[in-house]
Every structure is written in C-alpha cells, then in structure tokens.
Scaffold this active site. Structure first.
Site, short mmCIF file in Angstrom:
data_model
loop_
_atom_site.label_atom_id
_atom_site.label_comp_id
_atom_site.label_asym_id
_atom_site.label_seq_id
_atom_site.Cartn_x
_atom_site.Cartn_y
_atom_site.Cartn_z
N GLY A 85 0.81 -1.21 0.00
CA GLY A 85 0.00 0.00 0.00
C GLY A 85 0.84 1.26 0.00
O GLY A 85 0.49 2.25 -0.64
N ARG A 113 -7.34 -2.95 -4.34
CA ARG A 113 -7.16 -2.04 -3.21
C ARG A 113 -7.57 -0.61 -3.60
O ARG A 113 -7.36 -0.18 -4.74
CB ARG A 113 -5.72 -2.06 -2.72
CG ARG A 113 -5.29 -3.43 -2.22
CD ARG A 113 -3.99 -3.40 -1.44
NE ARG A 113 -4.17 -2.73 -0.15
CZ ARG A 113 -3.20 -2.62 0.75
NH1 ARG A 113 -2.00 -3.13 0.50
NH2 ARG A 113 -3.42 -2.02 1.90
N SER A 156 -8.27 5.06 3.87
CA SER A 156 -6.87 4.77 4.21
C SER A 156 -6.15 6.06 4.56
O SER A 156 -6.20 7.04 3.82
CB SER A 156 -6.15 4.10 3.03
OG SER A 156 -4.78 3.94 3.32
N GLN A 158 -3.12 6.33 4.27
CA GLN A 158 -2.03 6.44 3.29
C GLN A 158 -2.36 7.43 2.18
O GLN A 158 -1.45 7.96 1.55
CB GLN A 158 -1.72 5.07 2.70
CG GLN A 158 -1.06 4.12 3.69
CD GLN A 158 -0.87 2.72 3.13
OE1 GLN A 158 -1.35 2.40 2.06
NE2 GLN A 158 -0.16 1.89 3.87
N SER A 185 -6.22 5.26 11.44
CA SER A 185 -4.74 5.21 11.58
C SER A 185 -4.11 6.60 11.68
O SER A 185 -3.10 6.88 11.02
CB SER A 185 -4.13 4.43 10.40
OG SER A 185 -4.69 3.15 10.31
N GLU A 306 -3.89 -1.99 12.25
CA GLU A 306 -2.92 -3.02 11.86
C GLU A 306 -2.68 -4.05 12.96
O GLU A 306 -2.18 -5.13 12.71
CB GLU A 306 -1.59 -2.38 11.46
CG GLU A 306 -0.87 -1.66 12.57
CD GLU A 306 0.29 -0.83 12.04
OE1 GLU A 306 1.40 -0.99 12.56
OE2 GLU A 306 0.08 -0.01 11.11
N HIS A 333 -7.60 -3.76 2.91
CA HIS A 333 -6.17 -4.02 3.09
C HIS A 333 -5.72 -5.15 2.15
O HIS A 333 -6.33 -5.39 1.12
CB HIS A 333 -5.87 -4.33 4.55
CG HIS A 333 -5.69 -3.09 5.38
ND1 HIS A 333 -4.64 -2.91 6.24
CD2 HIS A 333 -6.43 -1.95 5.46
CE1 HIS A 333 -4.73 -1.72 6.82
NE2 HIS A 333 -5.81 -1.12 6.37
N ARG A 378 -0.32 -10.26 8.14
CA ARG A 378 -0.96 -10.18 9.47
C ARG A 378 -1.90 -11.37 9.70
O ARG A 378 -2.03 -11.83 10.83
CB ARG A 378 -1.76 -8.88 9.60
CG ARG A 378 -0.95 -7.62 9.31
CD ARG A 378 -0.14 -7.14 10.48
NE ARG A 378 0.52 -5.90 10.16
CZ ARG A 378 1.76 -5.58 10.51
NH1 ARG A 378 2.48 -6.43 11.22
NH2 ARG A 378 2.30 -4.42 10.17
N LYS A 403 6.62 -10.06 3.63
CA LYS A 403 6.16 -8.74 3.20
C LYS A 403 6.71 -7.65 4.11
O LYS A 403 7.10 -6.57 3.64
CB LYS A 403 4.63 -8.71 3.21
CG LYS A 403 4.01 -7.45 2.65
CD LYS A 403 2.50 -7.56 2.62
CE LYS A 403 1.86 -6.45 1.81
NZ LYS A 403 2.02 -5.13 2.41
#
EC number: 2.5.1.19
Length: 420
Positions: A85, A113, A156, A158, A185, A306, A333, A378, A403
C-alpha cells in the site's frame, strides 16, 4: 517459554524515509532500515525513477541495515507495487515530479485495493493521471502546481501521507482537506507530519482534518529507524497465550508507531507489562497470565487497525467475549481482513461475528485445521498465535510474512526454543 526477540526496523518509517530522501536536495542515510518485500518494492520503485541507493548488506531480516540514498534527476519508468500500500500510494505523487510518464501496476490482488481518492487528489493538484486503480499512469511535467486538494481519506490514512510526503516539491505545496468520515490510523499521519518537519518542512496542522505543507527544500539527513512495533506484537502475544515471558529490546519511549498501544491492550487482557531501562535503551517485557486465561477486550481500534489480527487471535483464545470496532477500513487491506478473520476463526471452531465496522468474538472450544493466510502477513501471524494453544492448526503460506518481516518463521521457532 522465556525468550528475547530482536525486531528489525519499522516498515512505515523506512518507506517514509526513502521517499523523503528521494526528493531531498542532498544525500541521506537511513540507519536500521528494514529489508522486506514492501521496503524492497519501495526501493526498486524509486530506483525506477532515477534515485540511487547504496546498501551495506543484502541479507533480509538483518536487524540493522544502513542505506545511503542519493537524489538524482527523476525520469519516467515502470513501477511494480506488488501488494504494498505504501508503494501504490506514496510513489504516484513522486512520479508527478518526473518529466515523462510512469506506469504503475502490481499483484493481481493489489488491483482491488482502494486508489481512487489519492489519484483524484493528484488530479486536483494539477497532475495528469490515466486510470482510477491499478494499473494506472502518471504523466508528470516536473513541477506540479499543488494547491488546495480535498479528498475522502476514510478508506486509508495512506491517501493523506502519500500526498503530504511529496507536497514540498509542488509549486504551491499542498493544503489537503479531508472531507469524509472518521480518519483511520491517525498515528501514521502524525508520523508523516513529524518526519516532514524533521526534514525541514513547515506543516500547519492547526485546522482539524486539514494539513498545509508549504513548498520548500527537503533536507537530506540521517534517519534512525525504530524497531517495527507492529511486527513485535505476535511475539508479545505468544507470551500472552502461553503464560511465558518475551522481551523486546530497544523499545522506544516516545513514538508515533501505532504498535506501541499493544502494551495497554495486553495489560487489559491480563498480562504483566513492564518497560525496563537497559543502559541508553529500554526493554519491553511481557509475561502472560500464569493460568493462561486471557480476558476479552472491548476496544475501538480505528487508530491501530494493523494490530487487529493479533488482537482477534488473542480474543479467540480469551475466556470472556471481545468486541473490536472502528476497523471497517480493514476490508480494503491486503485482503478483506474482517471477512478473513471471521472465516478462519469459525473454521477452527470459534465464534466470530462480523459487524459493520469490526468483529465480535466469543469464547469457544477451538480445534485444529488449516489457517489460510490470504497472502496477508498479518493473517499469517494471527494463525501462528492461535497455533501455540490449539494443536493441529497449520498456517498456509507462512512465507507471506516476508512482506514486512523476512525470516519470521525462523524467529518464531527460535523464540519457542528460547534461543532468540
């Protein structure tokens, strides 16, 4: 089980440092950089645009890698995002600084995504973009205008970080306004702002849900990368579910990493948590309850999504119900983590209900079976945690942990042997 586990550097800090070093006016050095699939993809993406990297080691999973980055004239190229990502969201704004075209693609799963908001944000900043998801193309003119950009970043954080990181090189900088629902986040956005300021950039955050990055020179510098606290959580969870003790050296006292919240989570679930000074650094020591019986937890994880797979694994082994909320964004994700966690927990006898923005997990007698990873690091580590308490749980494709943490399975085995 008693073990000390060394955790390599933070992926989030490493990849942000790479981007800032790539657009800086002078060379930078990154001390303690992580080597993993995601950070290698970031390095290769920036190399494809002309940035020069020198490294002192090519051994993945080494605890301390020093990387020297030399900015260079950027040019067009092809970027492989893999499933990262940070690459697909952080590099397109860099590509706008190129005089030419940059083509982006990635793993087949990456094409699902969310990307639309950051690409729309680039268009609002005067950048030509073809496409709304992977694959797409950025046609740069070397000096994008920037200015006021409004997006919905509820999918997100990001999207915000990606636009902010390159904003100093845009003619007007960028004033980014978030217009959607609750931002997930937030600690990762705070990390981005902090690192921009450390690179000499002025960032105004006085207005809620707005970030104003002024144009300016990004200074090359030495970045010191903290251990990846999110990657530490499965090892700490191992202590929690076995009644053992795990020590993580070099735990930072002050950090913007969301993984630091694991200390409070484990304490609430019944563990003994101690941050102990050791010379100039600190060790985090977690000891699970002697009875092996963890308490369930009711928690809003919107800022720390996360960690949700780790907490879900703990909840599946707890003696009282748990409810994890604020994590609807995890559906976008590496995989739909809410659906995946529900499927895997119920597949081994657990009781897990998917909520609109989270999971409800109730105590149940679990049994062995295959735990699917969905090519999601994860998810793989969540299965490994449950496998410590439930005989016969086998994690499919544990290598997907490369990853963000190459050699996870070796560290895991060494921890169980007390040889870390």
């Amino acid at each position: 089980m008693v073990a000390t586990v060394q955790i390599p550097g933070s992926k989030s800090i490493t990849n942000r440092a790479y981007v800032l070093a790539a657009i800086a006016s002078t060379p930078s050095t990154i001390e303690g950089a992580l080597r993993s699939r995601d950070t290698d993809l970031m390095m290769k993406a920036l190399q494809a645009l002309g940035v020069i990297f020198y490294e002192d080691s090519t051994t993945h999973g080494t605890d301390s890698i020093t990387i020297r980055v030399e900015p260079s004239e950027l040019h067009g190229g092809v970027v492989d995002c893999g499933l990262a990502g940070t690459v697909m969201r952080f590099v397109p704004p860099v590509a706008a600084l190129v005089e030419g075209s940059v083509f982006f693609d990635g793993d087949l799963q990456a094409r699902k995504r969310p990307m639309g908001q950051i690409l729309e944000g680039l268009r609002a900043a005067g950048v030509k973009v073809k496409g709304n998801a992977l694959p797409f193309e950025v046609d740069g003119d070397g000096r994008p205008e920037g200015g006021v950009v409004e997006i919905d970043a509820s999918g997100s954080s990001q999207f915000v970080s990606g636009l902010l990181l390159s904003a100093p090189r845009y003619a007007k900088g960028i004033t980014l306004k978030h217009s959607g629902g609750r931002l997930p986040s937030m600690p990762h956005i705070e990390m981005t702002v902090q690192m921009l300021r450390q690179a000499g950039i002025t960032v105004d955050t006085s207005v809620e849900n707005q970030w104003k990055v002024r144009p300016g020179e990004v200074r090359g510098r030495t970045w010191f990368v903290e251990p990846d606290l999110s990657n530490a959580t499965p090892f700490l969870a191992a202590a929690a579910v076995t009644g053992g003790r795990v020590t993580i050296p070099n735990w930072p006292i002050q950090t913007t990493q969301p993984g630091d919240v694991i200390r409070d989570i484990l304490a609430r679930m019944g563990c003994t948590v101690e941050l102990s000074a050791r010379g100039a650094t600190h060790d985090l020591i977690v000891e699970g309850p002697a009875s092996g019986r963890l308490k369930g937890i009711i928690i809003d994880m919107s800022d720390i999504g996360e960690l949700a797979p780790t907490v879900a694994a703990l909840a599946a082994l707890a003696s009282t119900p748990s409810e994890i909320t604020g994590i609807a964004h995890l559906r976008g994700h590496e995989t739909d983590r809410l659906a995946a966690l529900c499927a895997e927990i119920t597949g081994i006898g657990g009781t897990c209900i998917e909520l609109s923005d989270g999971l409800r997990i109730e105590p149940a007698t679990l049994h062995g079976g295959q735990w699917h990873s969905y090519a999601d690091h994860r998810m793989a580590t969540a299965g490994a945690i449950i496998g410590l308490k439930v005989p016969g749980v086998e994690v499919e494709n544990i290598q997907t942990t490369a990853k963000t943490l190459p050699g996870f399975e070796t560290k895991w085995a060494a921890m169980l042997d007390g040889a870390c």
